[in-house]
Every structure is written in structure tokens, then in C-alpha cells.
Write a protein that holds these residues in place. Sequence first.
Motif, PDB file in Angstrom:
ATOM      1  N   LEU A  28      43.822  46.471  32.323  1.00 65.83           N
ATOM      2  CA  LEU A  28      45.052  47.224  32.540  1.00 65.83           C
ATOM      3  C   LEU A  28      45.166  47.597  34.013  1.00 65.83           C
ATOM      4  CD1 LEU A  28      47.104  48.070  30.465  1.00 65.83           C
ATOM      5  CD2 LEU A  28      45.901  50.220  30.195  1.00 65.83           C
ATOM      6  N   LYS A  29      44.023  47.923  34.623  1.00 61.84           N
ATOM      7  CA  LYS A  29      44.051  48.326  36.015  1.00 61.84           C
ATOM      8  C   LYS A  29      44.316  47.147  36.924  1.00 61.84           C
ATOM      9  CE  LYS A  29      40.251  50.613  35.376  1.00 61.84           C
ATOM     10  NZ  LYS A  29      38.984  51.258  35.685  1.00 61.84           N
ATOM     11  N   ASP A  30      43.699  46.009  36.602  1.00 61.02           N
ATOM     12  CA  ASP A  30      43.957  44.824  37.429  1.00 61.02           C
ATOM     13  C   ASP A  30      43.385  43.602  36.737  1.00 61.02           C
ATOM     14  OD1 ASP A  30      45.034  43.480  39.485  1.00 61.02           O
ATOM     15  OD2 ASP A  30      43.641  44.191  41.011  1.00 61.02           O
ATOM     16  N   GLU A  31      43.970  42.433  37.032  1.00 61.29           N
ATOM     17  CA  GLU A  31      43.399  41.197  36.517  1.00 61.29           C
ATOM     18  C   GLU A  31      42.053  41.003  37.199  1.00 61.29           C
ATOM     19  OE1 GLU A  31      46.777  38.933  37.618  1.00 61.29           O
ATOM     20  OE2 GLU A  31      45.870  38.248  39.503  1.00 61.29           O
ATOM     21  N   THR A  32      41.103  40.395  36.473  1.00 60.93           N
ATOM     22  CA  THR A  32      39.766  40.299  37.055  1.00 60.93           C
ATOM     23  C   THR A  32      38.975  39.154  36.427  1.00 60.93           C
ATOM     24  OG1 THR A  32      37.769  41.577  37.518  1.00 60.93           O
ATOM     25  CG2 THR A  32      38.849  42.008  35.445  1.00 60.93           C
ATOM     26  N   THR A  33      37.835  38.826  37.034  1.00 59.29           N
ATOM     27  CA  THR A  33      37.021  37.713  36.543  1.00 59.29           C
ATOM     28  C   THR A  33      36.004  38.190  35.519  1.00 59.29           C
ATOM     29  OG1 THR A  33      35.377  38.057  38.272  1.00 59.29           O
ATOM     30  CG2 THR A  33      37.187  36.533  38.773  1.00 59.29           C
ATOM     31  N   LEU A  34      35.449  37.228  34.773  1.00 59.33           N
ATOM     32  CA  LEU A  34      34.397  37.525  33.803  1.00 59.33           C
ATOM     33  C   LEU A  34      33.229  38.212  34.500  1.00 59.33           C
ATOM     34  CD1 LEU A  34      33.028  37.159  31.004  1.00 59.33           C
ATOM     35  CD2 LEU A  34      32.269  34.906  31.776  1.00 59.33           C
ATOM     36  N   ALA A  35      32.867  37.680  35.677  1.00 61.19           N
ATOM     37  CA  ALA A  35      31.714  38.229  36.408  1.00 61.19           C
ATOM     38  C   ALA A  35      31.926  39.708  36.741  1.00 61.19           C
ATOM     39  CB  ALA A  35      31.475  37.423  37.683  1.00 61.19           C
ATOM     40  N   HIS A  42      26.404  42.114  28.871  1.00 57.57           N
ATOM     41  CA  HIS A  42      25.972  40.722  28.953  1.00 57.57           C
ATOM     42  C   HIS A  42      27.187  39.792  28.832  1.00 57.57           C
ATOM     43  CE1 HIS A  42      23.925  36.973  27.899  1.00 57.57           C
ATOM     44  NE2 HIS A  42      22.877  37.512  28.503  1.00 57.57           N
ATOM     45  N   PRO A  43      27.205  38.697  29.627  1.00 59.15           N
ATOM     46  CA  PRO A  43      28.361  37.779  29.596  1.00 59.15           C
ATOM     47  C   PRO A  43      28.706  37.281  28.189  1.00 59.15           C
ATOM     48  CG  PRO A  43      26.929  37.221  31.432  1.00 59.15           C
ATOM     49  CD  PRO A  43      26.250  38.339  30.688  1.00 59.15           C
TER      50      PRO A  43
END
Lengths: 228, 228
Positions: B174-181, B190-191
Motif C-alpha cells: 500500500l505504501k509503495d510497489e516493491t520487490t520480493l527481496a 523467508h522468501p
Amino acid sequence: MDPTKLLDILGNENRRKIIQLLANRPCYVSEISSRLGVGPKAIISHLGLLEQAGLIECSVDEQRRKYFNIANNMRLEVSVSPYAYTVTLHDVPFDRENKEEDPVGEETPQGEEPSAFFLKLNGRLKELKKRQEELAQMQQQLQAEYTEAMNRCLDSIEEIARNPVECELLFELLKDETTLASLCYNLRLHPSIVNANLIDLTKRGFIEYGIKNNQYYWKIREIGVENE
Amino acid sequence: MDPTKLLDILGNENRRKIIQLLANRPCYVSEISSRLGVGPKAIISHLGLLEQAGLIECSVDEQRRKYFNIANNMRLEVSVSPYAYTVTLHDVPFDRENKEEDPVGEETPQGEEPSAFFLKLNGRLKELKKRQEELAQMQQQLQAEYTEAMNRCLDSIEEIARNPVECELLFELLKDETTLASLCYNLRLHPSIVNANLIDLTKRGFIEYGIKNNQYYWKIREIGVENE
């Protein structure tokens, strides 16, 4: 909060990092300490300072662990330019506590799917962010225009002032209306000199005086704004 | 300038006072020292720091005395709220040097009385100040709306999330788009757990992924904004 107090707080890198963490999510002391790689003693002292300033608050969870969160919603604006240094701090109304009593602030409206409502709210957040960026751009534009207008005023003052004291007086009054006493203090000039020049500038139609809070104050003569 | 550098600078009361003085008028070291009641050695050290940061610059007058003035035109905005801590620094274009080459930036326009022109410019300055205040108000209003929308989003997340991990993921996105990492790092999960939940949320139509700079990133599914 006093804006200078907030500047004192934000002047420390670790305090900024703590605020950043807490704005992300409420945290325990041990969590903050391990995230920042800073000993818990120093963290506790920073948290104490932030709490005292009313910027954060702490709560206790079910396991009786103390966690901290941002207690405030505010906006600090600092502008530094050759003609102005202004610091303003706005408290933004923030009613997390009273939300329940607010009829508009209900959970999912009746007849709407929670999932659709959530996606709609997300769209709303994006829209608000975009508008915030647009306003920030407009503010920059205004500050640029202000600086440019001030530059032109200074050129103009040089054309109309008959001596250096008049120059200084017009420049002071351009920034804000002010009293004789403040002018004498700011320019370090004797009241008789300041007064004589003020009277002359008044006669020539550049300035005028008014009364506010039982005090005389001087200002540039106001005319109708004909711009744009 | 790096905004954190400016915050470090503004974190000191005497440096703030120096900036305030210089925004009023260029000053000599001895003048600053006597105005602030602070020894010249300390003043020189603060001035050195401000000069190094590019915030002020010095010139030499006819009597070969060194004086300092603000070299920059910038705007710092800090917003602190329970859901966001943002610091932005905007450089405002500032062309005192090139003014002569700017055909619009001429002195009194032909055919206009210098005195009338000066009063008009003063009116323009007042108007610009008023618009700045209006914009600041609009920004506060937006920040309040953003916080309110975020509150409602959090309620909404509680309705749609099936477990605490989903809650955390939706809140992060919601705050920002982001990567899995980044999600794994921020949530300390854990991934495999994060991935399983992301896939489930995707299937249920809450989130989607895109590719940017050769990286997959996750975001809340975008729908048309239907607000207002």
C-alpha cells in the motif's frame, strides 16, 4: 510543537532513522536497536527525547512489551533563499482515536465488496500522492517567482531611493510591515534618522502607516494588484 | 544538496540564526558575531560548514572586507505521520547572475513611472505570499486526507487478509510497489513464505506484478480511480 524543536530533533541521524522505522511500523526498543546497529541505551535516550516532544508515544502489547509509534501528523516547511528564511510547522488534524464516532469513517460501506473497496482505497491513496507532488511543484514555482519579483524590487528600489537609508527602509518594509522600533533595531539607526526618512518616503507616496494592536506600523503603500 | 545534510545543518541553533541573519542581508563575521553574541571563532567555523555545503557564499567589498550571503534558493519539506516519514528538498531555479540577459527581467519597463512600478511589484509580492499560504493549507488538507485514507485501508486490510503475513504484505505494498527481496528484508520473512502469500493474494485479485529496470516488483492491483 515549536518548529525549532523539531529541527533540533531532526538534526540527529539516528533520531531520523528511528522516525523512519516507526513511520513504517510500531517497533520495540530491541528491534530498533538491532535495525540501526545502535546500543539500546542510546536508543532509549533518543526515544525519551522523541516521546517528550510528543512526536512518538508508547503502548504495551499483550506480552507486556513496550512498543513505540508515531503520535503526530505534521508537516514542516523550510525555505531558504537570498531574501527569506522561513520555517513553518503545521499540525495536521489526525483523528485515529475518534474515527469510530465519525459516520463517514466507517469500514466497508454497505453493499460494497471488501476487496473492491480496498482496491478503490488504494486508487485514492495514489491519487492523493500525485496531488501532493503537483502541489509541491507549484510551491517551487511560486518560490522562484517570489525570488524573481524580489530581485526586480531591489532594482526598483535603487532607482527610487535617494540615499542608502531609504534603500534599507524600503527593503525592510518590502519583506514585512513593521514598527519604527523594529526598523531602528534591525538597521541600527537612530530613531530621528529613521523617522525623517519615513516621513519623506510617505510624502513621496511610497509608504504609509497603520495602527495594529495599538501600535503604529509602517508598510509599503498598498495599491490594487493588477497582475495577471 | 542532500536533504539529510541540510537537516544536519539546521539542527544547530546558531547556524539557524546565521541563516536567518544572512537571509535578511549579507553580513560580515564581526556583525554576525555581535548580533548573536557568539565568539567569532565559532561563527567562522559555522560559516565554513555552511559555505562547504553550498548554502552561503562570500564576496569581498571595496574595503576588502569579506561578507557572506545566501547562495541558494531551496525548499525543504518534511512530513511525519503514523504512516509516512518523507523528506524532500527542492532546488528552486535562481538566476540572479543571468538576470541581465533575461529580456523580461529588465528594470522599470519603458513608459512606466519607477515609483508606480515599485508599488506594483510590492503588490505582486503580497499576492505571491498569499498564494504560498493557500498552497500550504491545501497541502495540509491533503496530508490529513492521506492519513484518513490510510486508516481506512488498514481497516479494510483486516477484513480481507487471511493471516498476519498477508496483512503485513498488503500494508507494505500500500505504501509503495516493491520487490520480493525488499519485502523479505523489511518483514524479516523467508522468501518461500512471502512468495506463497504473494501468489495467493494475486489469485484473489488484490495484487499484481510488473517489470521495471529488469526487476519484478509487486503492487496493489490498479483499477480506475473513481473518486470525486
